[in-house]
Write a protein that holds these residues in place. Structure first.
Motif, PDB file in Angstrom:
ATOM      1  N   THR A 316       0.900  -1.206  -0.004  1.00 25.52           N
ATOM      2  CA  THR A 316      -0.451  -0.177   0.053  1.00 25.52           C
ATOM      3  C   THR A 316       0.846   1.362  -0.080  1.00 25.52           C
ATOM      4  O   THR A 316       2.379   0.793   0.188  1.00 25.52           O
ATOM      5  CB  THR A 316      -0.835   0.236   1.211  1.00 25.52           C
ATOM      6  N   THR A 317      -0.197   2.497  -0.619  1.00 19.97           N
ATOM      7  CA  THR A 317       0.710   3.602   0.016  1.00 19.97           C
ATOM      8  C   THR A 317       0.818   4.201   2.002  1.00 19.97           C
ATOM      9  O   THR A 317       0.312   3.302   2.207  1.00 19.97           O
ATOM     10  CB  THR A 317       0.433   4.387  -0.163  1.00 19.97           C
ATOM     11  N   TYR A 323      -1.550  -0.151  -3.302  1.00 24.05           N
ATOM     12  CA  TYR A 323      -0.862   0.293  -4.684  1.00 24.05           C
ATOM     13  C   TYR A 323      -0.461  -1.092  -5.587  1.00 24.05           C
ATOM     14  O   TYR A 323       0.467  -1.964  -4.762  1.00 24.05           O
ATOM     15  CB  TYR A 323      -0.131   1.429  -4.096  1.00 24.05           C
ATOM     16  N   THR A 325       2.780  -0.686  -8.160  1.00 21.59           N
ATOM     17  CA  THR A 325       3.608   0.280  -8.833  1.00 21.59           C
ATOM     18  C   THR A 325       3.280   0.572 -10.247  1.00 21.59           C
ATOM     19  O   THR A 325       3.111   1.164 -11.222  1.00 21.59           O
ATOM     20  CB  THR A 325       5.127  -1.050  -9.131  1.00 21.59           C
ATOM     21  N   SER A 328      -0.978   1.418 -10.144  1.00 19.94           N
ATOM     22  CA  SER A 328      -1.944   2.743  -9.916  1.00 19.94           C
ATOM     23  C   SER A 328      -1.265   3.625 -10.028  1.00 19.94           C
ATOM     24  O   SER A 328      -2.324   4.601 -10.053  1.00 19.94           O
ATOM     25  CB  SER A 328      -1.241   2.189  -8.589  1.00 19.94           C
ATOM     26  N   MET A 329      -0.627   3.746 -11.255  1.00 20.26           N
ATOM     27  CA  MET A 329       0.759   5.443 -11.351  1.00 20.26           C
ATOM     28  C   MET A 329      -0.542   5.971 -13.071  1.00 20.26           C
ATOM     29  O   MET A 329      -0.684   7.135 -12.497  1.00 20.26           O
ATOM     30  CB  MET A 329       1.601   5.084 -11.711  1.00 20.26           C
ATOM     31  N   SER A 332      -5.362   5.427  -9.300  1.00 21.60           N
ATOM     32  CA  SER A 332      -4.691   4.474  -7.862  1.00 21.60           C
ATOM     33  C   SER A 332      -6.466   4.143  -7.420  1.00 21.60           C
ATOM     34  O   SER A 332      -5.911   3.037  -6.899  1.00 21.60           O
ATOM     35  CB  SER A 332      -4.157   4.793  -7.286  1.00 21.60           C
ATOM     36  N   ASN A 333      -7.544   5.312  -7.121  1.00 18.46           N
ATOM     37  CA  ASN A 333      -7.905   4.553  -6.450  1.00 18.46           C
ATOM     38  C   ASN A 333      -8.974   3.800  -7.309  1.00 18.46           C
ATOM     39  O   ASN A 333     -10.152   3.292  -6.486  1.00 18.46           O
ATOM     40  CB  ASN A 333      -9.002   6.153  -6.610  1.00 18.46           C
ATOM     41  N   TYR A 335      -8.081   1.246  -9.053  1.00 22.95           N
ATOM     42  CA  TYR A 335      -7.486   0.173  -9.075  1.00 22.95           C
ATOM     43  C   TYR A 335      -7.710  -0.638  -7.834  1.00 22.95           C
ATOM     44  O   TYR A 335      -7.824  -1.776  -6.744  1.00 22.95           O
ATOM     45  CB  TYR A 335      -6.151  -0.085  -9.298  1.00 22.95           C
ATOM     46  N   ALA A 425       2.285   7.437  -5.484  1.00 27.45           N
ATOM     47  CA  ALA A 425       2.750   5.858  -4.588  1.00 27.45           C
ATOM     48  C   ALA A 425       3.343   6.813  -3.313  1.00 27.45           C
ATOM     49  O   ALA A 425       3.481   6.285  -2.230  1.00 27.45           O
ATOM     50  CB  ALA A 425       4.036   5.739  -4.646  1.00 27.45           C
ATOM     51  N   GLU A 437      -3.200  11.211 -15.132  1.00 29.50           N
ATOM     52  CA  GLU A 437      -3.144  10.257 -13.979  1.00 29.50           C
ATOM     53  C   GLU A 437      -3.938  10.059 -12.353  1.00 29.50           C
ATOM     54  O   GLU A 437      -4.207   9.264 -12.163  1.00 29.50           O
ATOM     55  CB  GLU A 437      -1.616   9.525 -13.999  1.00 29.50           C
TER      56      GLU A 437
END
Length: 600
Positions: A316-317, A323, A325, A328-329, A332-333, A335, A425, A437
């Motif tokens: 996770t973050t 998250y 790598t 999720s870039m 992210s919400n 995914y 991230a 993004e």
């Protein structure tokens, strides 16, 4: 002394305690449904609640002599049916399993409207047993323009799959959406449910018999929504829904034919052992959960449980958002919600006292709480939910502009309920329209998220917020016809008059573009010149219309003045003669769709 230093060090390294801004899942659920209403394409119904949206693409399909009106677009204006169907299948699934959550939130009727708008469109797209339209609009043309759907001035061709140009992924997902929705409507409208099931069966048969990837048949989709995972997952997904809806063992055999096949580890069609979340492209984990819920058989339950455990224990973050790598870039919400969705589905079939179920529910709630405000940035990522919510999401219609990098920094119109892409991230976030993004919105972003809100309401975890009274909260205050007009005369001589009138709106009346018409008395004055608007038009020699388009004089509803200029000639002379028009008709947001106001 040494002990106190250790305690101080631990405290300094520990993450800051963050108080959840909201746990009112029902209120956020209401907003999410509004987001989908703002994405409607076609002729809008009389009960349209989004005042700045109007009819669009009302002749969709005309190029092929078919009616393809309706359905949903996203922040752009192309109707990409593959991700649209994926989003609607998840939404329908949430309606089937968490109906009580929607009802408790007071949103069940709105939810049925949401599904029906999409399903009516998919039925239209099914123009033959082996013919299914899968896209309306050209991605290249659309992405080269930044206009709201009402103002499209370029072509939007329609594309289809056929027996000779198949698309099993597109057809399989469309079938899943129709069949899942048939179950959502089964109790309230059995006749409509039968219609959806009929089309779902036919489209699935087409997908299964004529196999191929849709982006090879609709090549324009390849640059936007390419089917990276192939079509085997959609064939399982569609068959699983048909098995649930009909109980026909034939469909279970179709599931098992792919489920049990000994694919190699590097085979792109390998179905079992998924290590990622579901997406508009990948339906493996959702198929695991659905088959586990339908049958309760060990092989399905084991696969779904293994995947759910992986999602729950994923990295996770620092603030706690799921998250990946690589994924999720961008969004992210989205995914994090997708990862939690299949976990919540499996939890729904487990014993309420099962400790693993409690772990699953806790994980789901943590992801949603993060998204709606319990995060280091202290942002509620749902537009219009809180004063902290994003104000510049990447959306053509809401921007009130003709360019992503033009117009005011904040969107002119509030896109209530849209789930912004989300943080990076390190829990960092920047609310700008060009930040694709973090600030893009789309149909698939909200789908799993909305379902999870219904799940948490059904679980009894909803904590109602106090009444939202901040400026901009839903429902918004009805804008008052607060228009301030000042002629601002600069010269008044015997032969002419000139000035730089100002227009301003107050009380929240926002006008991304505007027009006004005025009628002059030709016996007293002739208009020598008007300038300051983008266009001028003269009717019958005495009625003048001035219009300002996007990005050329936005009226912000806060009293900020915009000016134009005029020169009036006095044929008969007479300084001080009252020659000004007595009334002006003002059109907020243009004279085609905008509301008109009489200005004295």
């Amino acid at each position: 002394m040494k002990f106190s230093k250790i305690i101080a060090t631990i405290a300094a390294c520990a993450p800051a305690l963050i108080k959840a801004a909201s746990q009112d899942y029902a209120r956020h659920l209401e907003l999410s449904i509004l987001f989908y209403e703002a994405q409607r394409s076609g002729k809008l119904p009389a009960n349209n609640r989004i005042f700045w949206r109007h009819d669009s693409m009302v002749d969709a399909g005309k190029d092929n002599n078919v009616d393809l009106t309706g359905g949903y677009d996203a922040g752009d204006n192309v109707k990409f049916n593959f991700p649209q169907a994926s989003a609607l299948t998840l939404l329908a699934w949430s309606a089937v399993e968490w109906k009580d959550g929607y009802k408790e939130a007071g949103q069940w009727e709105y939810m049925k409207d949401l599904l029906k708008w999409g399903m009516d469109y998919f039925v239209k797209c099914h123009t033959g047993k082996t013919e299914l339209y899968g896209q309306v609009g050209n991605g290249s043309l659309d992405h080269g323009a930044w206009v709201p759907p009402e103002d499209i001035d370029y072509k939007y061709p329609s594309y289809k799959i056929t027996a000779s140009a198949p698309g099993s992924d597109l057809a399989g997902e469309t079938a899943a959406a129709l069949v899942a929705s048939s179950l959502a409507f089964r109790e309230d409208d059995p006749e409509y449910a039968d219609l959806l099931l009929k089309h779902g069966k036919e489209i699935y048969d087409f997908a299964d018999k004529y196999r191929g990837s849709y982006d090879k048949s609709i090549e324009d989709a390849k640059g936007y929504y390419r089917s990276y995972s192939g079509y085997m997952d959609e064939l399982v997904w569609g068959a699983a829904w048909l098995y649930k809806a009909t109980g026909d063992e034939t469909y279970k055999k179709k599931v098992d034919a792919i489920w049990d096949y000994p694919y190699g580890d590097l085979d792109p069609d390998k179905f079992l052992g998924s290590t990622g979340p579901i997406s508009w492209d990948d339906k493996k984990a959702s198929s695991y959960a659905l088959m586990a819920m339908i049958t309760g058989e060990d092989k399905y339950v084991k696969e779904s449980t293994t995947h759910s455990d992986l999602m729950v224990n994923y990295k996770t973050t620092p603030g706690g958002l799921w998250y990946d790598t690589n994924l999720s870039m961008w969004g992210s919400n989205r995914y994090a919600s997708n990862a939690a969705f299949t976990v919540a589905m499996l939890a729904s079939s487990m014993d309420p006292n099962d400790s693993k179920r409690k772990q699953y529910v806790k994980f789901v709630q943590k992801q949603i709480d993060y998204i709606i405000g319990n995060n280091p940035a202290k942002v509620d990522y749902v537009v219009g939910a809180d004063p902290s919510s994003p104000k510049a999401v990447h959306h053509r219609g809401a921007s009130g502009s003709k360019g992503a990098d033009k117009g005011p920094d904040e969107n002119v119109f509030v896109l209530y309920g849209a789930l912004a892409g989300g943080p990076g991230a390190r829990d960092d976030y920047k609310d700008t329209r060009n930040n694709y993004e973090m600030n893009e919105v789309a149909l698939d972003y909200n789908a799993a998220f909305q379902g999870l809100l219904a799940f948490l309401v059904k679980e009894g975890l909803n904590v109602p917020d106090p009444k939202q009274t901040w400026d901009g909260a839903w429902p918004p205050k009805e804008p008052k016809p607060d228009i301030k007009w000042d002629w601002n005369i600069s010269t008044d001589e015997d032969s002419y008059m000139s000035g730089a009138p100002t227009i301003a709106t107050g009380s929240g009346l926002k006008c991304a573009k505007w027009c006004f018409t005025m009628e002059v008395d030709s016996s007293k004055v002739s208009v020598q010149n008007i300038w300051g608007g983008e266009s001028k038009e003269v009717t019958s020699g005495k009625v003048y219309k001035v219009c300002n388009g996007y990005d050329n004089g936005y009226l912000d509803g806060k009293g900020t003045k915009i000016n134009w200029n005029f020169n009036f000639k006095k044929p008969n002379g007479g300084k001080g003669v009252d020659i000004l028009p007595k009334t002006v008709v003002f059109y907020c947001n243009g004279d085609k769709y905008g509301d008109s106001y009489l200005v004295n």
